[in-house]
Design a protein around this motif. Structure first.
Motif, short mmCIF file in Angstrom:
data_model
loop_
_atom_site.label_atom_id
_atom_site.label_comp_id
_atom_site.label_asym_id
_atom_site.label_seq_id
_atom_site.Cartn_x
_atom_site.Cartn_y
_atom_site.Cartn_z
N LEU A 113 11.47 13.88 7.68
CA LEU A 113 10.22 14.00 6.95
C LEU A 113 10.30 13.24 5.63
O LEU A 113 9.39 12.52 5.24
CB LEU A 113 9.95 15.47 6.65
N ALA A 114 11.44 13.43 4.94
CA ALA A 114 11.60 12.82 3.63
C ALA A 114 11.52 11.31 3.71
O ALA A 114 10.87 10.66 2.89
CB ALA A 114 12.93 13.26 3.02
N ALA A 139 8.31 9.43 3.59
CA ALA A 139 7.61 9.27 2.31
C ALA A 139 8.45 8.47 1.32
O ALA A 139 8.37 8.66 0.12
CB ALA A 139 7.27 10.63 1.72
N GLY A 185 2.70 0.06 2.68
CA GLY A 185 1.44 0.76 2.84
C GLY A 185 1.18 1.14 4.30
O GLY A 185 0.71 2.23 4.59
N ARG A 186 1.54 0.22 5.20
CA ARG A 186 1.29 0.48 6.61
C ARG A 186 2.08 1.69 7.10
O ARG A 186 1.64 2.44 7.96
CB ARG A 186 1.69 -0.76 7.41
N GLY A 191 2.86 4.23 5.27
CA GLY A 191 2.58 5.44 4.49
C GLY A 191 3.67 5.72 3.47
O GLY A 191 3.80 6.83 2.98
N ALA A 199 -7.03 -0.76 -5.43
CA ALA A 199 -7.03 -0.82 -3.97
C ALA A 199 -8.00 -1.90 -3.49
O ALA A 199 -7.69 -2.64 -2.55
CB ALA A 199 -7.41 0.54 -3.39
N THR A 205 -6.13 9.00 -1.02
CA THR A 205 -5.29 7.83 -1.18
C THR A 205 -5.15 7.07 0.13
O THR A 205 -5.28 5.84 0.17
CB THR A 205 -3.89 8.25 -1.69
N GLU A 248 -6.40 3.17 0.57
CA GLU A 248 -5.40 2.12 0.73
C GLU A 248 -5.11 1.84 2.18
O GLU A 248 -4.13 1.17 2.50
CB GLU A 248 -4.13 2.53 -0.04
N ALA A 249 -5.94 2.35 3.06
CA ALA A 249 -5.84 2.06 4.49
C ALA A 249 -4.43 2.28 5.02
O ALA A 249 -3.89 1.48 5.76
CB ALA A 249 -6.30 0.63 4.78
N SER A 250 -3.81 3.36 4.56
CA SER A 250 -2.49 3.67 5.09
C SER A 250 -2.59 4.99 5.86
O SER A 250 -3.53 5.77 5.65
CB SER A 250 -1.48 3.79 3.95
N PRO A 251 -1.66 5.24 6.76
CA PRO A 251 -1.78 6.42 7.63
C PRO A 251 -1.37 7.71 6.92
O PRO A 251 -0.97 7.70 5.75
CB PRO A 251 -0.81 6.09 8.75
N THR A 252 -1.47 8.79 7.63
CA THR A 252 -0.82 10.05 7.27
C THR A 252 -1.24 10.61 5.93
O THR A 252 -0.43 10.81 5.05
CB THR A 252 0.71 9.89 7.26
N ARG A 276 1.07 14.16 3.72
CA ARG A 276 1.76 13.62 2.53
C ARG A 276 2.46 14.68 1.70
O ARG A 276 3.60 14.48 1.32
CB ARG A 276 0.76 12.84 1.68
N LEU A 299 3.72 17.54 2.47
CA LEU A 299 4.92 18.06 3.13
C LEU A 299 6.06 17.04 3.03
O LEU A 299 7.20 17.37 2.70
CB LEU A 299 4.59 18.36 4.60
N ARG A 300 5.74 15.78 3.30
CA ARG A 300 6.79 14.74 3.25
C ARG A 300 7.33 14.58 1.85
O ARG A 300 8.54 14.43 1.65
CB ARG A 300 6.21 13.42 3.73
N GLU A 301 6.43 14.62 0.89
CA GLU A 301 6.85 14.43 -0.50
C GLU A 301 7.76 15.59 -0.93
O GLU A 301 8.78 15.38 -1.59
CB GLU A 301 5.60 14.35 -1.38
#
Lengths: 189, 100, 361, 314
Positions: free
Chosen positions: C10-11, C14, C37-38, C40, C225, D39, D43-47, D51, D53-55
């Motif tokens: 998970l980490a 990001a 960016g692609r 995430g 953006a 966001t 910025e046309a990014s996924p997920t 976010r 949770l990952r952060e």
């Protein structure tokens, strides 16, 4: 019981932090030690059923110490690094004077036969305070308010070098030369 | 929590503040000493009010003390700034010529 | 063990990446940013915020030294990689895949952490015996500030490892509080710089990239953006007509942003009257230069002879920057530097006139 | 302790403060998700949804940094304290019929807590002994001087109309007509203040990208997690406090009161979160003058109008 525990904890915090102000090695620590001491006293004032005054003490002193810390850093030139510092004179005399004062006051506090309480607190002390300030003690309000305003003006006059005349010209209509104004402000004068 | 304990604590805070106000050389540190003394005063006044005479007008005195403290601080900061600007002095010993 | 592994996966989804660009490698940086960016992932704001350090281009010795010190500030788990100038999508993807794999490799990270601990404790003990300089940091010294107060001076170099900062440039600032009282600009590894020749659409994209940096510094995330979107479209698509439409739209959007104008107006104002020797396209305040960046991008793209995209040489730009930032606070100084659109690689060794008659006009 | 005055609210035991903290954290999570989605869209990014949770996972895994000659205790207090302050703010907000801390001066209490943010943000910038952090700390205080006084006067208006500083009384005084309807300026100034003490959006100069993250520049791992959570939690607490002050508290059809409080909080919170991407940062040197010359007089006029109406209504 709960009140007593809180009272004693706050007593210890207030005294230890108060002493820490003159002991610690960093301006930031000294300032925020004083802030904590005030917060502890503010909580005790809350315990003494003066809700408004207690919360105001916390509010004001935290704000003031946040600003004070900046002055400390600005004028004393300390890096955040902890530098041993001792900038005292007449330490021994000061210690003696403080001890004598403490012993006198403490003796007074313990030995004077304090009278028993007269009167009953009103059920809503905050409302009572407001009614006193706006009623029988109106004079206090009317005196304190102009003093505060005078303080603001005096403080600015004493401390600032550039006045509004420097910024906005003699007629206060706006600066002739904006490029010389390092801080142009946000409302477009 | 009795009147005696509250007053003892107030006396302790006042004395620590007094020590600081007398012994410190730096203007802002002297101000912090004064603040601590006023801190003790606030507590003592609050104690007297609650334990001896819980009449509404007593709280007004506390408000006056707090107002006095703000005046002291504001003018103190201003004078410290002035000293710093004019003499590059931040020590009380160096501020003697302000009185001339 | 399963939980730990899942947490790590998970980490890594990001990951924050600190991108360091060597002059001339901005196309590679754009490719990296798009790949980030692609996925995430995020662009890191500072070394402490970063999990991975990516160097694009070939840094010279001075820049390498700075990159090394930034690498030492990554908290860990950490990973680093380098990408050369000439690059394609696949090589960027494999590089970032490698970063992800390294971040997920527990043994590698434990070994890395162990090596670092020895390093830092040596450093700390060596310097702490000096009395007035804790850990070897000398105490700040005073000087008069702009309001006549004596204040401590802090020496803070801006760049080169700093997001939204022109690649390869260093501005050594003397700060009082957050006000710049003196500044000295220089280019790292100057002798190594080789000019890069770009296609018209790429040069327009470069302008958009500089615009995006400026908008990022102004704190307007949606504006940035939008500029990044136009930049990416311009890099992909050499078609002039489509690019012009995008740029015009961006221009309209900027013109509608009242708060942006309020916040940028009047900073770093360069008037023709004060300094006749400065290139005219630098005149005006940050907001005017920002608007001009879009116009320049449009001129680059269309190759419009009537409004040739003017160029100032890097030393000229640095001199202007040095002069303008004095007396400004750090935020305004950053905005001024960004508004000057310094790009070492496309302009450094070219005199202004040579650049204008480049064959792609 | 004689319990002063009357209150229509049920006071729950102190232990429920844990639930208050949990609600604040839940709202903070919600705010982070909204920001993540916004966001991702821009910025046309996924997920977007995952976010937060990952952060959290990333920051739990990251090591805490130590900088040379840092003032570590003050640094940790600063970054960790924001969540605590947010919880202390929210305990005076009645959740339908219940409240944890029914202070007769609840409004002033909220104000005192938001001032504590001054100290904490500055300490976060001061602690690591880093120039960017220190500049961020100064900037926050400069913003604070601009937004705090208007915020204080904006908070004064509803208690004047309700004749009480008790948050429950203020909420109860709005039966039929919410205060937001006839105190729009106070509401607006209040929201500006919330953005201010949350270091969010237009007021994020202290953590700006122009100073490499400012007070957050040197934070990593757990400290960063606490600091970022604290910002979202402060936004959530500010949104929650707007409900009894301006939006009628738990009043509303069909749903129970406590649910209305949460629904209204979420609406305000979403609006606050979405403000971030749309606006540039208000530079402190510019905003200072706006705060004192525009917002403060506006808030004072609002207070005057409210006072006149309050006297007229008796």
């Amino acid at each position: 019981m709960f009140v007593d525990v809180v009272f004693w904890v706050m007593t210890v915090v207030a005294v230890v932090m108060g002493a820490a102000v003159f002991v610690v090695d960093s301006m930031a620590r000294a300032t925020y030690a004083l802030a904590l001491s005030f917060v502890a006293v503010g909580v005790q004032v809350l315990l003494l059923h003066q809700d408004y005054v207690g919360v105001i003490v916390i509010l004001m002193m935290v704000m003031e110490m946040a600003v004070m810390a900046v002055y400390m850093v600005m004028f004393m030139g300390m890096n955040p690094a902890l530098m041993p510092m001792s900038m005292v004179h007449d330490k021994r005399k000061a210690l003696a004077a403080a001890s004598v004062v403490f012993l006198t006051l403490a003796a007074g506090a313990l030995l004077i036969p304090w009278p028993t309480r007269r009167g009953q607190p009103s059920s809503d002390t905050t409302r009572a305070l407001g009614e006193a300030l706006m009623g029988s003690k109106m004079l206090v309000m009317t005196v304190v308010s102009p003093v505060m305003v005078a303080t603001i003006v005096a403080g600015i006059v004493i401390a600032s070098k550039r006045s509004r005349y420097d910024r906005l010209g003699d007629d206060l209509r706006g600066a002739a030369d904006h490029s010389a104004d390092p801080q142009r402000g946000g409302v477009g004068r | 929590m009795t009147l005696q304990t509250v007053l003892l604590l107030a006396a302790a805070l006042f004395s620590i503040g007094l020590y600081g106000a007398i012994s410190q050389q730096v203007v802002v540190m002297v101000m912090m000493g004064l603040e601590l003394m006023i801190n003790g005063l606030i507590l003592a006044a609050a104690g007297f009010w609650w334990f001896l005479f819980p009449h509404p007008s007593g709280q007004v005195l506390l408000m006056v003390i707090i107002a006095a403290m703000t005046v002291e601080m504001a003018i103190g900061f201003a004078v410290a700034t002035l000293l710093h600007r004019d003499h590059e002095a931040d020590m009380t010993d160096m501020a003697g010529d302000l009185s001339e | 063990m399963g939980l730990r592994r899942r947490l790590a996966t998970l980490a890594v989804d990001a990951t924050h990446v600190l991108v360091v660009e060597a002059p001339g490698a901005w196309l590679a940086r754009v490719a990296i940013e798009r790949e980030i960016g692609r996925r995430g992932w995020w662009l890191a704001t500072s070394p402490a915020d970063a999990d991975a350090l990516v160097t694009v281009g070939t840094p010279g010795p001075q820049l390498s030294e700075r990159v090394e010190s930034a690498w030492g500030q990554l908290p860990g788990p950490r990973s680093r990689t380098a990408i050369a100038d000439h690059t394609n999508t696949t090589s960027v993807q494999t590089a970032l895949d490698r970063v992800a794999a390294e971040l997920l490799d527990p043994e590698r990270q434990i070994r890395d952490a162990r090596d670092r601990e020895g390093f830092t404790s040596d450093q700390m003990s060596g310097d702490s015996d000096m009395d007035m300089s804790p850990s070897g940091i000398p105490l700040a010294e005073g000087g008069d500030d702009r309001d006549g107060l004596e204040m401590d001076e802090l020496h803070v170099p801006l760049g080169p490892v700093l997001p939204h900062w022109p690649a390869g440039v260093v501005l050594r600032c003397t700060l009082q509080g957050d006000v710049v009282v003196a500044a000295e600009a220089s280019v790292l590894d100057e002798s190594d710089c080789t000019p890069v020749r770009l296609e018209p659409n790429e040069r327009a994209a470069l302008r958009c990239d500089q615009l995006a940096s400026l908008l990022a510094l102004s704190g307007w995330a949606d504006g940035r953006a939008a500029a990044v979107h136009v930049r990416d479209a311009l890099v992909d698509e050499p078609d002039t007509a489509a690019g012009t439409i995008l740029l015009d739209e961006l221009r309209r959007r900027l013109r509608r942003a009242r708060l942006l104008r309020w916040s940028l107006r009047g900073i770093g104002d360069l008037r023709a009257g004060d300094r006749p020797d400065t290139p005219p396209h630098l005149h005006g305040d940050v907001y005017e230069r920002l608007a001009r960046l879009v116009d320049q991008a449009r001129a680059e793209l269309t190759g419009d002879e009537a409004t040739p995209a003017p160029q100032a040489s890097v030393p000229e730009l640095l001199a202007v920057a040095e002069r303008l930032v004095v007396g400004l606070d750090l935020a305004a100084a950053r905005l001024v530097v960004a508004s000057l659109a310094i790009d070492v690689a496309t302009t450094s060794n070219l005199a202004p006139h040579q650049n204008e008659e480049s064959p792609d006009a | 302790m004689p319990e002063a005055a009357t209150s229509s609210l049920t006071l729950v035991p102190v232990g429920w403060v844990v639930l208050a903290g949990a609600i604040v954290l839940g709202l903070a999570w919600f705010a982070a998700t909204v920001d993540g989605v916004a966001t991702a869209r821009a910025e046309a990014s996924p997920t977007g949804l995952g976010r937060p949770l990952r952060e959290v996972a990333r920051l739990m895994r990251q090591r805490r940094r130590a900088t040379v000659e840092a003032d570590t205790p003050l640094w940790r207090i600063g970054s960790g304290g924001l969540v605590v302050i947010a919880t202390l703010m929210v305990i005076v907000v009645p959740l339908g019929p219940w409240t944890v801390f029914d202070s007769p001066v609840g409004v002033v209490w909220f104000n005192a807590m938001d001032v504590c943010v001054w100290a904490l943000v500055w300490l976060t910038g001061w602690g690591p002994n880093s120039a960017h952090g220190l500049v961020g700390g100064y900037r926050f205080l400069a913003h604070g001087l601009g937004y705090e006084l208007p915020l204080m006067f904006a908070l004064v208006a509803p208690p004047i109309a309700a004749h009480s500083l008790r948050v429950g009384d203020v909420a109860a005084a709005q039966h039929g007509l919410w205060f937001v309807v006839w105190m729009p300026i106070a509401f607006l100034v209040y929201l500006i203040g919330v953005l201010g003490f949350s270091v969010w959006g237009p007021f994020s100069a202290a953590v700006g990208s122009d100073i490499a993250g400012g007070v957050a520049a040197e934070l990593s791992g757990l400290d960063r997690l606490l600091f970022l959570t604290g910002r979202y939690a402060l936004l959530a607490a500010g949104a929650a406090f707007a409900v009894p002050m301006f939006l009628g508290g738990g009043a509303g059809p069909l749903l129970p009161g406590w649910l209305w409080v949460i629904v209204k909080t979420i609406v305000v919170l979403t609006a606050l979160v979405l403000a971030r991407r749309r606006l540039p940062v208000l530079r402190p040197d510019l905003f200072m003058e706006v705060g004192w010359l525009v917002l403060l007089p506006a808030a004072l006029v609002q207070v005057l109008v409210v006072s006149v109406i309050a006297v007229w209504r008796g």
